[in-house]
Each structure stands twice: as C-alpha cells, then as structure tokens.
Scaffold this motif. Structure first.
Motif, PDB file in Angstrom:
ATOM      1  N   ILE A   1       3.468  -0.805  13.034  1.00  0.00           N
ATOM      2  CA  ILE A   1       2.957   0.305  12.216  1.00  0.00           C
ATOM      3  C   ILE A   1       3.760   1.576  12.484  1.00  0.00           C
ATOM      4  O   ILE A   1       4.125   2.309  11.566  1.00  0.00           O
ATOM      5  N   TRP A   2       4.040   1.835  13.762  1.00  0.00           N
ATOM      6  CA  TRP A   2       4.796   3.027  14.147  1.00  0.00           C
ATOM      7  C   TRP A   2       6.186   3.005  13.532  1.00  0.00           C
ATOM      8  O   TRP A   2       6.701   4.046  13.113  1.00  0.00           O
ATOM      9  N   LYS A   3       6.781   1.844  13.434  1.00  0.00           N
ATOM     10  CA  LYS A   3       8.113   1.711  12.843  1.00  0.00           C
ATOM     11  C   LYS A   3       8.085   2.128  11.372  1.00  0.00           C
ATOM     12  O   LYS A   3       8.973   2.863  10.903  1.00  0.00           O
ATOM     13  N   HIS A   4       7.058   1.710  10.646  1.00  0.00           N
ATOM     14  CA  HIS A   4       6.949   2.068   9.227  1.00  0.00           C
ATOM     15  C   HIS A   4       6.589   3.542   9.060  1.00  0.00           C
ATOM     16  O   HIS A   4       7.020   4.170   8.092  1.00  0.00           O
ATOM     17  N   ILE A   5       5.803   4.092   9.978  1.00  0.00           N
ATOM     18  CA  ILE A   5       5.461   5.517   9.907  1.00  0.00           C
ATOM     19  C   ILE A   5       6.707   6.374  10.092  1.00  0.00           C
ATOM     20  O   ILE A   5       6.930   7.355   9.362  1.00  0.00           O
ATOM     21  N   ARG A   6       7.547   6.025  11.066  1.00  0.00           N
ATOM     22  CA  ARG A   6       8.792   6.776  11.284  1.00  0.00           C
ATOM     23  C   ARG A   6       9.712   6.681  10.078  1.00  0.00           C
ATOM     24  O   ARG A   6      10.329   7.680   9.674  1.00  0.00           O
TER      25      ARG A   6
ATOM     26  N   TRP B   1      -1.027  -2.185   3.247  1.00  0.00           N
ATOM     27  CA  TRP B   1      -1.138  -2.780   1.906  1.00  0.00           C
ATOM     28  C   TRP B   1       0.241  -3.078   1.309  1.00  0.00           C
ATOM     29  O   TRP B   1       0.425  -4.113   0.647  1.00  0.00           O
ATOM     30  N   THR B   2       1.210  -2.197   1.518  1.00  0.00           N
ATOM     31  CA  THR B   2       2.500  -2.302   0.818  1.00  0.00           C
ATOM     32  C   THR B   2       3.567  -3.102   1.562  1.00  0.00           C
ATOM     33  O   THR B   2       4.548  -3.508   0.946  1.00  0.00           O
ATOM     34  N   HIS B   3       3.405  -3.339   2.856  1.00  0.00           N
ATOM     35  CA  HIS B   3       4.430  -4.056   3.626  1.00  0.00           C
ATOM     36  C   HIS B   3       3.946  -5.464   3.981  1.00  0.00           C
ATOM     37  O   HIS B   3       2.944  -5.631   4.680  1.00  0.00           O
ATOM     38  N   ARG B   4       4.672  -6.426   3.500  1.00  0.00           N
ATOM     39  CA  ARG B   4       4.268  -7.820   3.667  1.00  0.00           C
ATOM     40  C   ARG B   4       4.232  -8.254   5.125  1.00  0.00           C
ATOM     41  O   ARG B   4       3.439  -9.117   5.493  1.00  0.00           O
ATOM     42  N   ASN B   5       5.106  -7.691   5.962  1.00  0.00           N
ATOM     43  CA  ASN B   5       5.097  -8.104   7.362  1.00  0.00           C
ATOM     44  C   ASN B   5       3.850  -7.617   8.107  1.00  0.00           C
ATOM     45  O   ASN B   5       3.581  -8.037   9.232  1.00  0.00           O
ATOM     46  N   LEU B   6       3.065  -6.728   7.452  1.00  0.00           N
ATOM     47  CA  LEU B   6       1.803  -6.272   8.040  1.00  0.00           C
ATOM     48  C   LEU B   6       0.593  -6.998   7.444  1.00  0.00           C
ATOM     49  O   LEU B   6      -0.539  -6.658   7.765  1.00  0.00           O
ATOM     50  N   HIS B   7       0.854  -7.987   6.601  1.00  0.00           N
ATOM     51  CA  HIS B   7      -0.239  -8.769   6.017  1.00  0.00           C
ATOM     52  C   HIS B   7      -0.659  -9.870   6.989  1.00  0.00           C
ATOM     53  O   HIS B   7      -0.594 -11.060   6.688  1.00  0.00           O
ATOM     54  N   GLN B   8      -1.069  -9.455   8.166  1.00  0.00           N
ATOM     55  CA  GLN B   8      -1.539 -10.344   9.216  1.00  0.00           C
ATOM     56  C   GLN B   8      -2.960  -9.935   9.591  1.00  0.00           C
ATOM     57  O   GLN B   8      -3.350  -8.772   9.409  1.00  0.00           O
ATOM     58  N   PRO B   9      -3.766 -10.882  10.124  1.00  0.00           N
ATOM     59  CA  PRO B   9      -5.166 -10.570  10.430  1.00  0.00           C
ATOM     60  C   PRO B   9      -5.364  -9.296  11.244  1.00  0.00           C
ATOM     61  O   PRO B   9      -6.232  -8.478  10.913  1.00  0.00           O
ATOM     62  N   MET B  10      -4.561  -9.102  12.294  1.00  0.00           N
ATOM     63  CA  MET B  10      -4.739  -7.935  13.149  1.00  0.00           C
ATOM     64  C   MET B  10      -4.614  -6.640  12.353  1.00  0.00           C
ATOM     65  O   MET B  10      -5.439  -5.722  12.491  1.00  0.00           O
ATOM     66  N   TYR B  11      -3.596  -6.542  11.498  1.00  0.00           N
ATOM     67  CA  TYR B  11      -3.372  -5.323  10.723  1.00  0.00           C
ATOM     68  C   TYR B  11      -4.390  -5.174   9.596  1.00  0.00           C
ATOM     69  O   TYR B  11      -4.752  -4.050   9.231  1.00  0.00           O
ATOM     70  N   ILE B  12      -4.858  -6.291   9.052  1.00  0.00           N
ATOM     71  CA  ILE B  12      -5.896  -6.238   8.019  1.00  0.00           C
ATOM     72  C   ILE B  12      -7.183  -5.658   8.602  1.00  0.00           C
ATOM     73  O   ILE B  12      -7.854  -4.828   7.968  1.00  0.00           O
ATOM     74  N   PHE B  13      -7.519  -6.045   9.833  1.00  0.00           N
ATOM     75  CA  PHE B  13      -8.709  -5.494  10.492  1.00  0.00           C
ATOM     76  C   PHE B  13      -8.527  -4.006  10.794  1.00  0.00           C
ATOM     77  O   PHE B  13      -9.477  -3.227  10.715  1.00  0.00           O
ATOM     78  N   ILE B  14      -7.309  -3.611  11.150  1.00  0.00           N
ATOM     79  CA  ILE B  14      -7.031  -2.181  11.386  1.00  0.00           C
ATOM     80  C   ILE B  14      -7.214  -1.399  10.082  1.00  0.00           C
ATOM     81  O   ILE B  14      -7.787  -0.296  10.078  1.00  0.00           O
ATOM     82  N   ALA B  15      -6.736  -1.966   8.969  1.00  0.00           N
ATOM     83  CA  ALA B  15      -6.916  -1.318   7.667  1.00  0.00           C
ATOM     84  C   ALA B  15      -8.398  -1.206   7.323  1.00  0.00           C
ATOM     85  O   ALA B  15      -8.839  -0.185   6.765  1.00  0.00           O
ATOM     86  N   ALA B  16      -9.172  -2.234   7.668  1.00  0.00           N
ATOM     87  CA  ALA B  16     -10.618  -2.198   7.422  1.00  0.00           C
ATOM     88  C   ALA B  16     -11.286  -1.102   8.255  1.00  0.00           C
ATOM     89  O   ALA B  16     -12.188  -0.407   7.773  1.00  0.00           O
ATOM     90  N   LEU B  17     -10.835  -0.930   9.496  1.00  0.00           N
ATOM     91  CA  LEU B  17     -11.354   0.156  10.336  1.00  0.00           C
ATOM     92  C   LEU B  17     -11.035   1.521   9.721  1.00  0.00           C
ATOM     93  O   LEU B  17     -11.883   2.429   9.717  1.00  0.00           O
ATOM     94  N   SER B  18      -9.836   1.666   9.220  1.00  0.00           N
ATOM     95  CA  SER B  18      -9.450   2.924   8.583  1.00  0.00           C
ATOM     96  C   SER B  18     -10.263   3.184   7.319  1.00  0.00           C
ATOM     97  O   SER B  18     -10.659   4.322   7.042  1.00  0.00           O
ATOM     98  N   LEU B  19     -10.533   2.134   6.553  1.00  0.00           N
ATOM     99  CA  LEU B  19     -11.366   2.273   5.366  1.00  0.00           C
ATOM    100  C   LEU B  19     -12.771   2.709   5.755  1.00  0.00           C
ATOM    101  O   LEU B  19     -13.376   3.575   5.100  1.00  0.00           O
ATOM    102  N   ASN B  20     -13.303   2.132   6.832  1.00  0.00           N
ATOM    103  CA  ASN B  20     -14.614   2.547   7.334  1.00  0.00           C
ATOM    104  C   ASN B  20     -14.620   4.017   7.724  1.00  0.00           C
ATOM    105  O   ASN B  20     -15.597   4.734   7.487  1.00  0.00           O
TER     106      ASN B  20
END
Length: 311
Positions: A294-299, A48-67
């Motif tokens: 994602i791993w880069k932002h987690i670290r 949600w907070t990083h613009r470089n992750l505002h891509q379809p693949m990451y949006i679907f991953i966020a939806a999976l996490s919300l589920n």
C-alpha cells in the motif's frame, strides 16, 4: 410521554466551554473529518484500482476504511451543527438511529480484525492451503458476517432502548452512545444482559480469537528463518496496533455507561474526541505506512500529484 417519545428532544451535555471554544471546535472537527475522508478513501481507491491488492488481507483493510467513513459520517455532520448552535439537542428517534449506526459499524471492526487475523494465520502457518482456504467465497462470507451480524444484534438493542421510558433528557456525551442508558427511568434487566451478550459475542470473543491466532503465528514463525519472522511482523504489527487502540477506546465506552463512572466533564470530552478521531484517522495511516504494498502505491500517487502540480 410514551406516545410522544419519538418527538422528545435530548440535550447533549458533554460539551465543555461551548460558547468560548465554539469556532475552535468547528475548525478542528471539520479538519479532522476532511482528513478522515481523504485518507480512508485513498486506501479504498488504491485497493480497488490495483489488481495486486485484490487479496483478502487488503480487501479487509478496505472494509475497515469503509467502516471508518460510515462511522465518521454518522457522527461528524451532526457535531458541526451542534457546535454552531446555541443548544445541542437531538430528536430521540434520530439519536436511536445514530446509536444503531455507531455501534454496528464499530463492532463490525472487531469482526473484520478477526477475519484479518485468520487470513494472516492461514497465510503464514498454512501457506500451501492458503489459496484454497481463503478463496473468494470465504472472503465474501467473512465480510457478510462482519457487517450483517453486528447490524442485526445492535438493531435489537436499538429497538429495546427506544421503547424505554425516559426520566432525564440530558446526556453526559456529545453524541448518542451508551450514555443514553442513564436517561432511562428504570434499568431493564433484559437490556443489561442483552448488552452484555453483545459485548461478549462481538467484542470479547473476537479479541480472544485474534490474540489466540497471533500467539499461534508467533510460535510457528519463531522456529522459522529470519525472513519469515520479518514478514510476519510487517503484516501482523499494524493489526495489533489497531486492535490495542480500538479495544482501549471501546473499554472506555463500556465503563462510562455500564459502570456509570463519575468522571469530570473534560475527561469525558477528551475520551469522546479520541473515539471520534483516533481509529478513523490513524487506521489508514497505520496501514498505509506499515503495509509495504500500500505504501508503495501511496508514494507513487504522491509523486504523480507533485509532477502534475509542477506542470
């Protein structure tokens, strides 16, 4: 009986050695639930907070996490009450509500994984068309279908189940899933075929589509350079790992109810706990470690927390 059906109490008989291991169950379940919330909410917030992750693949991953958050919140709080109570019971209407949310969120995952496989197919096999094909409108449509279609189909099954007369009031499960079908006085042929329709429509068809798209991806990347093959493996392998685990657990859910397999209580409990734990907890870990961005932002987040802790 029919007039009082909504007030009927159903006993959840799937717990083993409840008196002996009550507090162990509670501590383990509470720990797992906290980890599920922390890991999935971290993935959602990072995307949600990083613009470089505002891509379809990451949006679907966020939806999976919300589920996963919804799925777990539907089940865990009731389990906390059950393990600390002398009797593990649930009102029939509340059981039906849990049944609805359990299956609508679970089946939604298969459609989200299908959307992710389609996204990877377009990205790898048709890169020049990707910005046009996977635009914002397409993502919104795919997300809407992934959440709306299972909710509608499972709602019909829930209503049909709620109208069935009960002759038994003790399930072999620890939450309300397909085990409640074994409580019905008479098996409904229509309900059986409708359940089969849902399984084919929302489980079998998405799995076939996902496997088909990944076969196409591997065929295309096989004839390209090593760099392209490596990128395809990095982005596709997490999806396949999640698909394999989720398919196996979903198959177990179908087998114990539809085929009425006579499994030992401890086996049923272990498999039910895997359904509760495996995907909601390990999906964000798999995506967090395997997906490079994602791993880069987690670290980076971890280093910031450590730095603040030292100060």
């Amino acid at each position: 009986m029919d007039a009082e059906l909504n007030g009927t109490f159903i006993h959840l008989g799937g717990f083993v050695e409840m008196v002996k291991y009550r507090y162990l169950y509670f501590v383990v379940l509470l720990t797992v639930y906290i980890l599920i919330l922390c890991t999935n909410c971290t993935i959602i917030c990072l995307i949600w907070t990083h613009r470089n992750l505002h891509q379809p693949m990451y949006i679907f991953i966020a939806a999976l996490s919300l589920n996963s958050v919804i799925f777990s919140t539907v089940l865990y709080p009731k389990l906390f009450i059950d393990v600390l109570s002398p009797k593990q019971v649930v009102v029939h209407s509340a059981c039906m509500f849990q049944y609805f949310l359990y299956y609508s969120s679970g089946l939604s995952d298969f459609l989200l994984l299908s959307a992710m496989s389609y996204d990877r197919f377009v990205s790898i096999c048709k890169p020049l068309q990707y910005p046009t094909v996977m635009g914002r409108r397409t993502v919104v449509v795919l997300l809407t279908l992934a959440w709306f279609l299972p909710a509608c189909e499972v709602a019909v099954a829930t209503v049909l189940n709620s109208k069935q007369k009960l002759c038994d009031f003790t399930t072999t499960g620890i939450f309300c899933n397909n085990t409640i079908l074994q409580l019905h006085c008479v098996k409904s042929t229509f309900l059986t075929f409708y359940g089969l329709f849902i399984m084919i429509n929302l489980l079998v068809a998405p799995v076939i589509f996902i496997l088909f798209t990944y076969v196409k991806i591997f065929i295309v990347t096989y004839h390209r350079c090593v760099k392209v093959r490596k990128k395809a493996a990095e982005t596709c392998s997490p999806h396949l790992m999640v698909l394999l685990s989720f398919s196996c657990l979903s198959l177990f859910d179908v087998i114990i109810a539809r085929l009425e397999s006579d499994l030992p209580s401890i086996v049923r409990l272990i498999m039910a706990l895997q359904i509760l734990v495996y995907n909601p907890l390990f999906n964000p870990i798999i995506y967090g470690v395997k997906m490079k961005e994602i791993w880069k932002h987690i670290r980076k987040l971890f280093y910031q927390l450590v730095k603040q802790g030292r100060h």
